[in-house]
Design a protein around this motif. Structure first.
Motif, PDB file in Angstrom:
ATOM      1  N   GLU A  34       4.979   4.541   2.431  1.00 32.11           N
ATOM      2  CA  GLU A  34       4.329   2.446   1.642  1.00 32.11           C
ATOM      3  C   GLU A  34       4.167   1.603   3.434  1.00 32.11           C
ATOM      4  OE1 GLU A  34       7.575   1.179  -0.598  1.00 32.11           O
ATOM      5  OE2 GLU A  34       8.385   2.799  -1.488  1.00 32.11           O
ATOM      6  N   PHE A  35       3.753   0.721   2.641  1.00 32.89           N
ATOM      7  CA  PHE A  35       3.131  -0.490   4.501  1.00 32.89           C
ATOM      8  C   PHE A  35       3.004  -1.864   3.343  1.00 32.89           C
ATOM      9  CE2 PHE A  35       1.422   3.485   4.689  1.00 32.89           C
ATOM     10  CZ  PHE A  35       1.629   4.213   6.208  1.00 32.89           C
ATOM     11  N   HIS A  36       3.071  -2.948   4.559  1.00 33.19           N
ATOM     12  CA  HIS A  36       2.911  -4.196   4.264  1.00 33.19           C
ATOM     13  C   HIS A  36       1.825  -4.676   5.300  1.00 33.19           C
ATOM     14  CE1 HIS A  36       7.551  -4.357   2.782  1.00 33.19           C
ATOM     15  NE2 HIS A  36       6.804  -3.530   2.298  1.00 33.19           N
ATOM     16  N   LEU A  73       0.485  -1.364  -0.067  1.00 38.32           N
ATOM     17  CA  LEU A  73       0.036  -0.250   0.504  1.00 38.32           C
ATOM     18  C   LEU A  73       1.098   1.597   0.065  1.00 38.32           C
ATOM     19  CD1 LEU A  73      -2.654   1.347   0.418  1.00 38.32           C
ATOM     20  CD2 LEU A  73      -1.913   1.414   3.024  1.00 38.32           C
ATOM     21  N   ARG A  74       0.374   2.298  -0.521  1.00 38.71           N
ATOM     22  CA  ARG A  74       1.666   3.325  -1.259  1.00 38.71           C
ATOM     23  C   ARG A  74       0.343   4.404  -0.898  1.00 38.71           C
ATOM     24  NH1 ARG A  74       3.458   5.046  -5.792  1.00 38.71           N
ATOM     25  NH2 ARG A  74       4.935   6.403  -4.451  1.00 38.71           N
ATOM     26  N   LEU A  75       0.728   5.827   0.453  1.00 40.88           N
ATOM     27  CA  LEU A  75      -0.298   6.849   0.378  1.00 40.88           C
ATOM     28  C   LEU A  75       0.707   7.940  -0.606  1.00 40.88           C
ATOM     29  CD1 LEU A  75      -1.468   5.449   3.919  1.00 40.88           C
ATOM     30  CD2 LEU A  75      -2.385   4.855   1.600  1.00 40.88           C
ATOM     31  N   GLU A  76       0.237   8.970  -0.150  1.00 44.57           N
ATOM     32  CA  GLU A  76       0.108   9.934  -0.343  1.00 44.57           C
ATOM     33  C   GLU A  76      -0.406  11.040   0.502  1.00 44.57           C
ATOM     34  OE1 GLU A  76       2.118  13.615  -1.374  1.00 44.57           O
ATOM     35  OE2 GLU A  76       2.468  12.438  -2.881  1.00 44.57           O
ATOM     36  N   LEU A  77       0.994  11.760   1.450  1.00 41.49           N
ATOM     37  CA  LEU A  77       0.671  12.848   2.385  1.00 41.49           C
ATOM     38  C   LEU A  77      -0.020  14.155   2.129  1.00 41.49           C
ATOM     39  CD1 LEU A  77       0.819   9.883   3.990  1.00 41.49           C
ATOM     40  CD2 LEU A  77       1.279  11.771   6.445  1.00 41.49           C
ATOM     41  N   GLY A  78       0.860  14.757   0.713  1.00 37.80           N
ATOM     42  CA  GLY A  78       0.182  16.313   0.436  1.00 37.80           C
ATOM     43  C   GLY A  78       1.275  16.657   1.189  1.00 37.80           C
ATOM     44  N   GLN A  79       2.302  16.832   2.041  1.00 37.06           N
ATOM     45  CA  GLN A  79       3.271  17.071   2.729  1.00 37.06           C
ATOM     46  C   GLN A  79       4.387  16.130   2.790  1.00 37.06           C
ATOM     47  OE1 GLN A  79       1.293  19.631   5.673  1.00 37.06           O
ATOM     48  NE2 GLN A  79       0.806  17.158   6.990  1.00 37.06           N
ATOM     49  N   PRO A  80       5.367  16.919   3.038  1.00 37.76           N
ATOM     50  CA  PRO A  80       6.886  15.961   3.898  1.00 37.76           C
ATOM     51  C   PRO A  80       5.931  15.405   4.804  1.00 37.76           C
ATOM     52  CG  PRO A  80       8.105  18.136   2.935  1.00 37.76           C
ATOM     53  CD  PRO A  80       6.454  18.209   3.015  1.00 37.76           C
ATOM     54  N   VAL A  81       6.578  14.219   5.255  1.00 39.14           N
ATOM     55  CA  VAL A  81       6.399  13.107   6.270  1.00 39.14           C
ATOM     56  C   VAL A  81       7.868  12.938   7.291  1.00 39.14           C
ATOM     57  CG1 VAL A  81       6.588  11.599   5.037  1.00 39.14           C
ATOM     58  CG2 VAL A  81       5.063  10.995   7.181  1.00 39.14           C
ATOM     59  N   ASP A  82       7.756  12.748   8.405  1.00 41.56           N
ATOM     60  CA  ASP A  82       8.848  12.797   9.359  1.00 41.56           C
ATOM     61  C   ASP A  82       8.940  11.578  10.333  1.00 41.56           C
ATOM     62  OD1 ASP A  82      11.749  12.805  10.049  1.00 41.56           O
ATOM     63  OD2 ASP A  82      11.202  13.869  11.124  1.00 41.56           O
ATOM     64  N   TYR A  83       9.503  11.022  10.183  1.00 41.55           N
ATOM     65  CA  TYR A  83       9.355   9.509  11.485  1.00 41.55           C
ATOM     66  C   TYR A  83      10.243   9.134  11.617  1.00 41.55           C
ATOM     67  CZ  TYR A  83       8.131   6.830   7.062  1.00 41.55           C
ATOM     68  OH  TYR A  83       8.505   6.196   5.557  1.00 41.55           O
ATOM     69  N   ALA A  84      11.170   7.926  12.401  1.00 37.37           N
ATOM     70  CA  ALA A  84      12.014   7.493  12.614  1.00 37.37           C
ATOM     71  C   ALA A  84      11.656   6.324  12.434  1.00 37.37           C
ATOM     72  CB  ALA A  84      12.370   6.578  14.293  1.00 37.37           C
ATOM     73  N   PRO A  85      12.535   5.349  10.966  1.00 40.02           N
ATOM     74  CA  PRO A  85      12.194   4.522  10.435  1.00 40.02           C
ATOM     75  C   PRO A  85      12.484   3.216  11.366  1.00 40.02           C
ATOM     76  CG  PRO A  85      14.142   5.654   9.241  1.00 40.02           C
ATOM     77  CD  PRO A  85      13.777   6.413  10.431  1.00 40.02           C
ATOM     78  N   GLY A  86      10.769   2.429  11.208  1.00 40.09           N
ATOM     79  CA  GLY A  86      10.811   1.223  12.104  1.00 40.09           C
ATOM     80  C   GLY A  86       9.459   1.723  13.374  1.00 40.09           C
TER      81      GLY A  86
END
Length: 228
Positions: free
Chosen positions: A57-59, A17-30
């Motif tokens: 992206e998501f699984h 699954l791929r999503l578009e948020l429309g703005q830069p997204v920040d998070y820590a991998p994991g």
């Protein structure tokens, strides 16, 4: 609010699954997101890619009878809007450990680990990493070629397939314990079902692993529904 970009199948039971948020997204991998459903409930899904631009992206693993993964997800189409909240979770890479790394995953437990590995590509300070990838049969090991292709971009990286219903018929914790007599100097990351993470925790402790350097994300179920 996010927009669905694409839904593609890695396997009959796993959707990319791929999503578009429309703005830069920040998070820590994991880390993971919360997906809010119209009935007021939420589902948790780990980001499967490193932060990059405005897409994520998501699984998603299909659970037979699952109210979301087996029903609602099948009705979603590119362009649909979904309500998401992120980031959440503490399953992240600890650079400060300065230890060789062992990772053990089963099923879509690969998702957060893939995000971590992708964030370490071409990093000269990346520690040696051995990833134990559990599945029932070879067909469960989606993205295997991609992971193998990362050997040249991750110094000391090795991906070890472990099959529970073919060949040697063993589990990821069995493979780790067969390969290592002493884990006291390793950092260990576990991601999969609660049963796997519990069994693997016990197994690596018996091999001397320091619990301060064992990190786990146990995916759980809610009324026949997987939440990660």
């Amino acid at each position: 609010c996010a927009t669905i970009v694409s839904l593609e199948r890695f396997t009959p039971d796993v959707v990319h699954l791929r999503l578009e948020l429309g703005q830069p997204v920040d998070y820590a991998p994991g880390q993971h997101m919360k997906l809010h459903l119209p009935d007021g409930t939420t589902r948790n899904f780990s980001m499967a890619s490193r932060p990059s631009g405005t897409a994520i992206e998501f699984h998603v693993r299909r659970i037979p009878g699952g109210r979301f993964t087996d029903t609602a997800l099948g009705k979603m189409r590119p362009g649909d809007a979904v309500d998401v909240e992120l980031p959440h979770g503490a399953f992240i890479f600890r650079r400060q450990d300065y230890r060789p790394v062992i990772m053990a995953v089963t099923g879509t437990g690969l998702a957060p680990v893939r995000a971590i590995l992708e964030s370490l590509l071409d990093d000269p300070d990346c520690p040696p990493i051995r990833l134990y990838r559990g599945g029932r049969t070879p067909s469960d090991l989606y993205l295997h070629d991609e992971l193998e292709g990362w050997r040249e971009r991750l110094a000391g990286f090795e991906c070890v397939p472990v099959l529970s219903r073919a060949g040697a018929k063993r589990y990821v914790q069995d493979a780790i314990c067969a390969d290592f007599d002493n884990l006291s100097q390793h950092a260990i990351y576990l991601c999969g079902s609660p049963a796997m993470t519990a069994a693997a925790r016990s197994a690596v402790r018996r091999k001397g692993a320091d619990t301060a350097y064992v990190y786990a994300e146990g995916f759980s179920f809610q009324f026949q529904e997987e939440t990660t």
